[in-house]
Design a protein around this motif. Structure first.
Motif, PDB file in Angstrom:
ATOM      1  N   LYS A 175      28.260  39.304  47.529  1.00  0.00           N
ATOM      2  CA  LYS A 175      28.660  40.671  48.041  1.00  0.00           C
ATOM      3  C   LYS A 175      30.079  40.634  48.163  1.00  0.00           C
ATOM      4  O   LYS A 175      30.618  41.558  47.852  1.00  0.00           O
ATOM      5  N   GLU A 176      30.535  39.479  48.758  1.00  0.00           N
ATOM      6  CA  GLU A 176      31.955  39.352  49.150  1.00  0.00           C
ATOM      7  C   GLU A 176      32.838  39.671  47.900  1.00  0.00           C
ATOM      8  O   GLU A 176      33.816  40.023  47.810  1.00  0.00           O
ATOM      9  N   ILE A 177      32.334  38.619  46.712  1.00  0.00           N
ATOM     10  CA  ILE A 177      33.107  38.412  45.640  1.00  0.00           C
ATOM     11  C   ILE A 177      33.198  40.026  44.950  1.00  0.00           C
ATOM     12  O   ILE A 177      33.917  40.609  44.549  1.00  0.00           O
ATOM     13  N   TRP A 178      32.103  40.613  44.843  1.00  0.00           N
ATOM     14  CA  TRP A 178      31.853  41.910  44.509  1.00  0.00           C
ATOM     15  C   TRP A 178      32.810  42.952  45.279  1.00  0.00           C
ATOM     16  O   TRP A 178      33.535  43.684  44.539  1.00  0.00           O
ATOM     17  N   GLU A 179      32.882  42.989  46.287  1.00  0.00           N
ATOM     18  CA  GLU A 179      33.481  44.014  47.023  1.00  0.00           C
ATOM     19  C   GLU A 179      35.211  43.677  46.920  1.00  0.00           C
ATOM     20  O   GLU A 179      35.909  44.655  46.735  1.00  0.00           O
ATOM     21  N   ILE A 180      35.458  42.334  46.870  1.00  0.00           N
ATOM     22  CA  ILE A 180      36.949  42.231  46.466  1.00  0.00           C
ATOM     23  C   ILE A 180      37.278  42.561  44.970  1.00  0.00           C
ATOM     24  O   ILE A 180      38.267  43.249  44.963  1.00  0.00           O
ATOM     25  N   PHE A 181      36.409  42.511  44.473  1.00  0.00           N
ATOM     26  CA  PHE A 181      36.602  42.941  42.844  1.00  0.00           C
ATOM     27  C   PHE A 181      36.625  44.389  42.789  1.00  0.00           C
ATOM     28  O   PHE A 181      37.614  44.947  42.250  1.00  0.00           O
ATOM     29  N   ASN A 182      35.665  44.965  43.473  1.00  0.00           N
ATOM     30  CA  ASN A 182      35.817  46.459  43.471  1.00  0.00           C
ATOM     31  C   ASN A 182      37.160  47.085  44.124  1.00  0.00           C
ATOM     32  O   ASN A 182      37.508  48.148  43.513  1.00  0.00           O
ATOM     33  N   SER A 183      37.503  46.505  45.263  1.00  0.00           N
ATOM     34  CA  SER A 183      39.057  46.841  45.777  1.00  0.00           C
ATOM     35  C   SER A 183      40.052  46.796  45.096  1.00  0.00           C
ATOM     36  O   SER A 183      40.945  47.730  44.766  1.00  0.00           O
ATOM     37  N   LYS A 184      39.951  45.782  44.023  1.00  0.00           N
ATOM     38  CA  LYS A 184      41.199  45.439  43.339  1.00  0.00           C
ATOM     39  C   LYS A 184      40.906  46.304  42.021  1.00  0.00           C
ATOM     40  O   LYS A 184      42.270  47.252  41.643  1.00  0.00           O
ATOM     41  N   GLN A 223      41.883  28.685  38.915  1.00  0.00           N
ATOM     42  CA  GLN A 223      42.967  29.181  37.964  1.00  0.00           C
ATOM     43  C   GLN A 223      42.452  29.300  36.555  1.00  0.00           C
ATOM     44  O   GLN A 223      42.655  30.269  35.988  1.00  0.00           O
ATOM     45  N   HIS A 224      41.836  28.249  35.923  1.00  0.00           N
ATOM     46  CA  HIS A 224      41.223  28.190  34.709  1.00  0.00           C
ATOM     47  C   HIS A 224      40.234  29.429  34.808  1.00  0.00           C
ATOM     48  O   HIS A 224      40.321  30.059  33.573  1.00  0.00           O
ATOM     49  N   TYR A 225      39.269  28.930  35.393  1.00  0.00           N
ATOM     50  CA  TYR A 225      38.209  30.120  35.512  1.00  0.00           C
ATOM     51  C   TYR A 225      38.820  31.887  35.652  1.00  0.00           C
ATOM     52  O   TYR A 225      38.175  32.519  34.823  1.00  0.00           O
ATOM     53  N   ARG A 226      39.630  31.865  36.514  1.00  0.00           N
ATOM     54  CA  ARG A 226      40.221  33.332  36.494  1.00  0.00           C
ATOM     55  C   ARG A 226      40.856  33.825  34.936  1.00  0.00           C
ATOM     56  O   ARG A 226      40.806  34.704  34.639  1.00  0.00           O
ATOM     57  N   SER A 227      41.478  32.698  34.565  1.00  0.00           N
ATOM     58  CA  SER A 227      42.393  33.025  33.291  1.00  0.00           C
ATOM     59  C   SER A 227      41.276  33.132  32.349  1.00  0.00           C
ATOM     60  O   SER A 227      41.546  33.955  30.976  1.00  0.00           O
ATOM     61  N   LEU A 228      39.973  32.750  32.209  1.00  0.00           N
ATOM     62  CA  LEU A 228      39.055  33.132  31.305  1.00  0.00           C
ATOM     63  C   LEU A 228      38.453  34.624  31.357  1.00  0.00           C
ATOM     64  O   LEU A 228      37.821  35.158  30.695  1.00  0.00           O
ATOM     65  N   GLY A 229      38.810  35.116  32.599  1.00  0.00           N
ATOM     66  CA  GLY A 229      38.167  36.321  33.049  1.00  0.00           C
ATOM     67  C   GLY A 229      37.330  36.581  34.279  1.00  0.00           C
ATOM     68  O   GLY A 229      36.602  37.537  34.275  1.00  0.00           O
ATOM     69  N   ALA A 230      37.027  35.463  34.795  1.00  0.00           N
ATOM     70  CA  ALA A 230      35.892  35.443  35.835  1.00  0.00           C
ATOM     71  C   ALA A 230      36.439  36.208  36.991  1.00  0.00           C
ATOM     72  O   ALA A 230      37.630  35.991  37.366  1.00  0.00           O
ATOM     73  N   ILE A 231      35.807  36.806  37.895  1.00  0.00           N
ATOM     74  CA  ILE A 231      36.042  37.379  39.155  1.00  0.00           C
ATOM     75  C   ILE A 231      35.965  36.723  40.115  1.00  0.00           C
ATOM     76  O   ILE A 231      36.408  36.979  41.418  1.00  0.00           O
ATOM     77  N   GLY A 232      35.249  35.716  40.136  1.00  0.00           N
ATOM     78  CA  GLY A 232      35.177  34.806  41.210  1.00  0.00           C
ATOM     79  C   GLY A 232      34.149  33.498  40.901  1.00  0.00           C
ATOM     80  O   GLY A 232      33.802  33.252  39.855  1.00  0.00           O
ATOM     81  N   VAL A 233      34.202  32.687  41.985  1.00  0.00           N
ATOM     82  CA  VAL A 233      33.379  31.145  41.694  1.00  0.00           C
ATOM     83  C   VAL A 233      32.509  31.055  42.976  1.00  0.00           C
ATOM     84  O   VAL A 233      32.912  31.249  44.226  1.00  0.00           O
ATOM     85  N   ILE A 234      31.263  30.605  42.752  1.00  0.00           N
ATOM     86  CA  ILE A 234      30.553  30.291  43.633  1.00  0.00           C
ATOM     87  C   ILE A 234      30.258  28.608  43.579  1.00  0.00           C
ATOM     88  O   ILE A 234      29.917  28.134  42.473  1.00  0.00           O
ATOM     89  N   LYS A 235      30.452  27.977  44.729  1.00  0.00           N
ATOM     90  CA  LYS A 235      30.593  26.549  44.679  1.00  0.00           C
ATOM     91  C   LYS A 235      29.132  25.873  44.809  1.00  0.00           C
ATOM     92  O   LYS A 235      28.357  26.473  45.454  1.00  0.00           O
ATOM     93  N   LYS A 236      29.036  24.956  43.931  1.00  0.00           N
ATOM     94  CA  LYS A 236      27.919  24.160  44.336  1.00  0.00           C
ATOM     95  C   LYS A 236      28.267  22.710  45.116  1.00  0.00           C
ATOM     96  O   LYS A 236      29.497  22.436  45.036  1.00  0.00           O
ATOM     97  N   PRO A 237      27.423  22.131  45.920  1.00  0.00           N
ATOM     98  CA  PRO A 237      26.103  22.489  46.176  1.00  0.00           C
ATOM     99  C   PRO A 237      25.990  23.803  46.776  1.00  0.00           C
ATOM    100  O   PRO A 237      26.586  24.097  47.578  1.00  0.00           O
ATOM    101  N   LEU A 238      24.757  24.524  46.570  1.00  0.00           N
ATOM    102  CA  LEU A 238      24.404  25.708  46.780  1.00  0.00           C
ATOM    103  C   LEU A 238      23.714  25.938  48.076  1.00  0.00           C
ATOM    104  O   LEU A 238      22.919  25.132  48.465  1.00  0.00           O
TER     105      LEU A 238
END
Lengths: 135, 264
Positions: free
Chosen positions: A123-132, A98-113
């Motif tokens: 690509k998934e984050i990008w597609e969701i962002f574009n559809s919104k 929630q905090h990251y989104r409030s800062l303006g991030a469109i998504g989060v990738i979890k570590k460890p990678l």
């Protein structure tokens, strides 16, 4: 904001040189993206206008200038292009997200990678962002 | 003789990735990062195929295509244009009129790139006996294999640098115990341990990084509760550092380092 833009150019920011190499491998060889790696938030501010990324992946914990601080600084600099940001972090609890989104991030990738999954995640984050954006 | 591909691409990382990828299929690949030098290399090297970007410094990719296809000595060399910007039909038509053989869009799909290269060049040349006795397709590696091989190289390199990292951690830990610039050293220590937790797991050394994870938690507690709590956590930290130091992977690498040192 992109106009159903295809994701091609990614700027990835991390002070950890080991992760830099593996993320670059995953995104370039696995995803076919053009990738620019930066070692600090300061480097992003210097080089983002030249590189013109479609997406910025920011490590959260970095010395001197953290990922969130880099994002805030960028938002306050009108001559820096507005680029969608994804945070790269081990802290992915609901309150963090929630905090990251409030800062303006469109998504989060979890570590460890998992570097093999990384291109799909991006690509998934990008597609969701574009559809919104186009709703 | 393996077939030669000239890649003209100003994004050095991408050029290098293409080179690494196509070399896995036994093509010979050279990379040039600007248009003028690219055209000179076409004339000097007479490659079997040219793979060029369009938005290049010093000379536009279309000018390269026009020159190559207008030159009696060069026009037989097949050209593939990599295009992110000029991908609309008019530009494709223009390039087709120049004689460009094929296009590929960015971001690159490497399997698609390989298909296009093989369609124009055929598989890279194999020794005669191999052509007779084996199917060329059996020789091909998948993209996953190529990435896996690169990953293993990175993994090996990472493993070889682990002992150095752990020795550095021990050194910082010593100065923390001596209370030398404690706050700064603690922050550095915590940053290094955090990095080890993340990258170690990513590289597949989970046991090792489990110790790093526990160490990170202890350091977070010290930072939150104050430097006075270092003493009571000293033994645990020593034990975790010791675990990391005596991990089989690290001891093997340390042994190699010692042997290399004694041979010098």
């Amino acid at each position: 904001m992109p106009d159903n833009k295809i994701l091609k150019r990614i700027m990835y920011v991390d002070d950890d040189t080991d992760l830099q190499r593996i993320v670059q491998l995953g995104l370039e060889m696995g995803g076919g993206f053009t990738v620019k790696v930066c070692g600090s938030g300061e480097q992003v501010l210097r080089e983002i206008a030249d590189f013109q990324p479609d997406l910025l992946i920011l490590d959260v914990v970095m010395p001197d200038m953290s990922g969130p601080k880099t994002l805030k600084t960028m938002q306050n600099m009108p001559d820096i292009p507005s680029v969608p940001v994804v945070f790269f972090t081990s802290k992915t609890g609901p309150e963090h997200l929630q905090h990251y989104r409030s800062l303006g991030a469109i998504g989060v990738i979890k570590k460890p990678l998992d570097f093999k999954r990384l291109p799909h995640q991006v690509k998934e984050i990008w597609e969701i962002f574009n559809s919104k954006v186009h709703q | 003789m393996a077939k030669k591909i000239l890649v003209i691409e100003d994004e050095d990382n991408l050029g290098q990735s293409i080179k690494t990828f196509l070399e896995q299929y036994d093509y010979r690949v050279s990379c040039i990062s600007d248009g003028i030098t690219g055209l000179e290399a076409v004339r000097d090297e007479k490659p079997d195929l040219i793979l060029t970007d369009l938005l290049l410094p010093r000379l536009h990719g279309f000018d390269i295509c026009r020159t190559v296809k207008g030159d009696d000595q060069l026009r037989e060399i097949p050209l593939i244009v990599m295009t992110a910007v000029y991908k609309n039909a008019i530009h494709k038509l223009e390039a087709k009129r120049m004689g460009v053989e094929d296009f590929i869009e960015k971001p690159l799909n490497f399997s698609e790139l390989l298909k296009k290269v093989e369609r124009l060049l055929g598989p890279a040349t194999l020794p005669e006996e191999e052509i007779i006795t084996s199917e060329p397709t059996q020789k091909k590696k998948s993209m996953d294999d190529v990435i896996q091989k690169q990953f293993q190289d990175l993994q090996q390199d990472y493993a070889s640098r682990l002992p150095q990292k752990i020795m550095e951690l021990e050194k910082i830990w010593e100065s923390i115990q001596k209370r030398e610039d404690t706050a700064k050293q603690l922050a550095k220590f915590r940053r290094m341990v955090h990095s080890l937790t993340g990258s170690g797991t990513t590289f597949g050394f989970k046991e090792l990084t489990e110790s790093a994870r526990q160490l990170e938690l202890l350091l977070d507690m010290i930072i939150a509760e104050g430097e006075d709590t270092i003493e009571e956590r000293k033994d645990k930290i020593n034990r975790l550092l010791d675990n990391m130091k005596h991990h089989p992977l690290v001891t093997t690498e340390l042994e190699i380092m010692r042997q290399m040192g004694s041979n010098q």
